[in-house]
Design a protein around this motif. Sequence first.
Motif, PDB file in Angstrom:
ATOM      1  N   ILE A 190       7.493   9.517   1.927  1.00 35.33           N
ATOM      2  CA  ILE A 190       8.156   9.630   3.231  1.00 35.33           C
ATOM      3  C   ILE A 190       7.115  10.213   4.181  1.00 35.33           C
ATOM      4  O   ILE A 190       6.753  11.385   4.066  1.00 35.33           O
ATOM      5  CB  ILE A 190       9.387  10.556   3.178  1.00 35.33           C
ATOM      6  N   ASN A 191       6.623   9.394   5.077  1.00 34.51           N
ATOM      7  CA  ASN A 191       5.573   9.862   5.988  1.00 34.51           C
ATOM      8  C   ASN A 191       5.713   9.194   7.345  1.00 34.51           C
ATOM      9  O   ASN A 191       5.263   8.089   7.531  1.00 34.51           O
ATOM     10  CB  ASN A 191       4.187   9.567   5.403  1.00 34.51           C
ATOM     11  N   PRO A 192       6.364   9.846   8.280  1.00 34.80           N
ATOM     12  CA  PRO A 192       6.770  11.244   8.242  1.00 34.80           C
ATOM     13  C   PRO A 192       8.225  11.467   7.844  1.00 34.80           C
ATOM     14  O   PRO A 192       9.089  10.631   8.085  1.00 34.80           O
ATOM     15  CB  PRO A 192       6.592  11.651   9.706  1.00 34.80           C
ATOM     16  N   LEU A 193       8.420  12.652   7.234  1.00 29.94           N
ATOM     17  CA  LEU A 193       9.751  13.242   7.134  1.00 29.94           C
ATOM     18  C   LEU A 193       9.812  14.143   8.367  1.00 29.94           C
ATOM     19  O   LEU A 193       8.982  15.032   8.509  1.00 29.94           O
ATOM     20  CB  LEU A 193       9.859  14.080   5.857  1.00 29.94           C
ATOM     21  N   VAL A 204      11.833   9.092   8.413  1.00 25.26           N
ATOM     22  CA  VAL A 204      11.606   8.092   9.455  1.00 25.26           C
ATOM     23  C   VAL A 204      10.823   6.885   8.908  1.00 25.26           C
ATOM     24  O   VAL A 204      11.008   5.763   9.326  1.00 25.26           O
ATOM     25  CB  VAL A 204      10.893   8.770  10.646  1.00 25.26           C
ATOM     26  N   ASP A 205       9.937   7.143   7.938  1.00 24.00           N
ATOM     27  CA  ASP A 205       9.177   6.051   7.328  1.00 24.00           C
ATOM     28  C   ASP A 205       9.396   6.109   5.824  1.00 24.00           C
ATOM     29  O   ASP A 205       9.715   7.175   5.286  1.00 24.00           O
ATOM     30  CB  ASP A 205       7.683   6.208   7.666  1.00 24.00           C
ATOM     31  N   GLY A 206       9.243   4.979   5.142  1.00 18.63           N
ATOM     32  CA  GLY A 206       9.392   4.950   3.693  1.00 18.63           C
ATOM     33  C   GLY A 206       8.443   3.954   3.082  1.00 18.63           C
ATOM     34  O   GLY A 206       8.164   2.905   3.661  1.00 18.63           O
TER      35      GLY A 206
HETATM   36 MN    MN Z   1       4.104   6.306   8.191  1.00 21.70          MN
END
Ligand code: MN
Length: 380
Positions: A190-193, A204-206
């Motif tokens: 997860i970047n970013p949580l 927000v990203d996975g």
């Molecule tokens: Mn990302």
Amino acid sequence: MKLHEYQAKRIFAQHGVPIPKGEVATTATQAREIAQRLGGAVVIKSQVLVGGRGKAGGIKLAKTPDEAEAMADHILGMTIRDFKVRRVLVDQAADISEEIYLGMIVDRGRRRVVMMASSEGGVDIEEVATTNPEAIKTIAIDPYLGLRSYQTIGVASSIGIPQEQFRNFNRIAFGLYKAFTASDAELAEINPLVVTASGDLLAVDGKMVLDDSALFRQVALEEMRDLDEEAPAETEARINGLSYVKLDGEIGCMVNGAGLAMATMDIVEHFGGEPANFLDIGGGAKSDKVAAALRIILSDPNVKAVLFNIFGGITRCDEVARGILVALEEVQPQAPMVARLVGTNEVEGRAILAEANMATAATLAEAAQKAVAAAQGETL
Ligand code: MN
Ligand code: GDP
């Protein structure tokens, strides 16, 4: 096998990780409709199997459905690092106050799943690892005990997550670990949580990479495979059970056994050539598999010569020779070929190839030298 962001996030959500509301669109009109349904600002996100989409311009905020349509139209036409954008995810925009990194990988050296977390989220984690390694906290998860709350709380406090969010962070870390293990993943990230303006945590990203060797028992996940994102040669190799890795050289190699394939590549280099691929047809390959392998090798336009290196154990040399002939008839290649066949039924195998006027060699050194010479334009 890599999953798209929207697929990874859905899996995370199934395990209790909070994600933004959103839907996938393949046209700009659909994107507008989704934005209308969601209401408020949305983020339009290209769904391609590479990272750094933000930097490449593949992620845009849109305040109105009109803007969403225009952004989606723009992004759907893009190519990001050789990947054509065919889908966008339309997510409710998050009001971001901080970006955290949270990921899990299989660490082969430690023989554990390792959880990594950093306050330096949102950016490329490899970059953080080189420029500011202390900013990444790691913990190894005992496979029998599983993740423990003291570990997640320890990490949360060391990366500066506000105390009132510890419980949420704990839930997310556990959810990610469950998603990881239940999916037989090699990586889940997860970047970013993000910490939102209202103080909530949101993935927000996975990103997820699944273990190919476990896909036989992950039928639902295997169905998520996006064939558009796979090179045709890789698809054919996978369907035929061949291990194939494309490289940049000019000598195509067909070998049975991974170790032998690597030795073959080394010896090709030793004699001044560059292998065009790694290809292991595996033990006991029959003629149809050999034909598929040859088709794959010859579909690479860089290939100027082909080297067969077959050690007949379970694999019979005559089977391989017949497979080569079947493939030759099918693809009618221009590239010169040389074969080294030793072991079970080698005499029969060589006789079959001799009838087809294919060059053979008694040793691997001789075969490699011939292949290198042929790739440089010498006639065999
Ligand atoms: Mn990302
Ligand atoms: P990546 O570039 O492929 O890793 O894609 P991400 O989904 O991580 O998005 C890249 C960056 O875009 C994030 O780090 C955020 O800074 C930003 N971003 C993504 N979604 C949102 C959102 O909903 N709101 C805001 N304000 N920024 C976002």
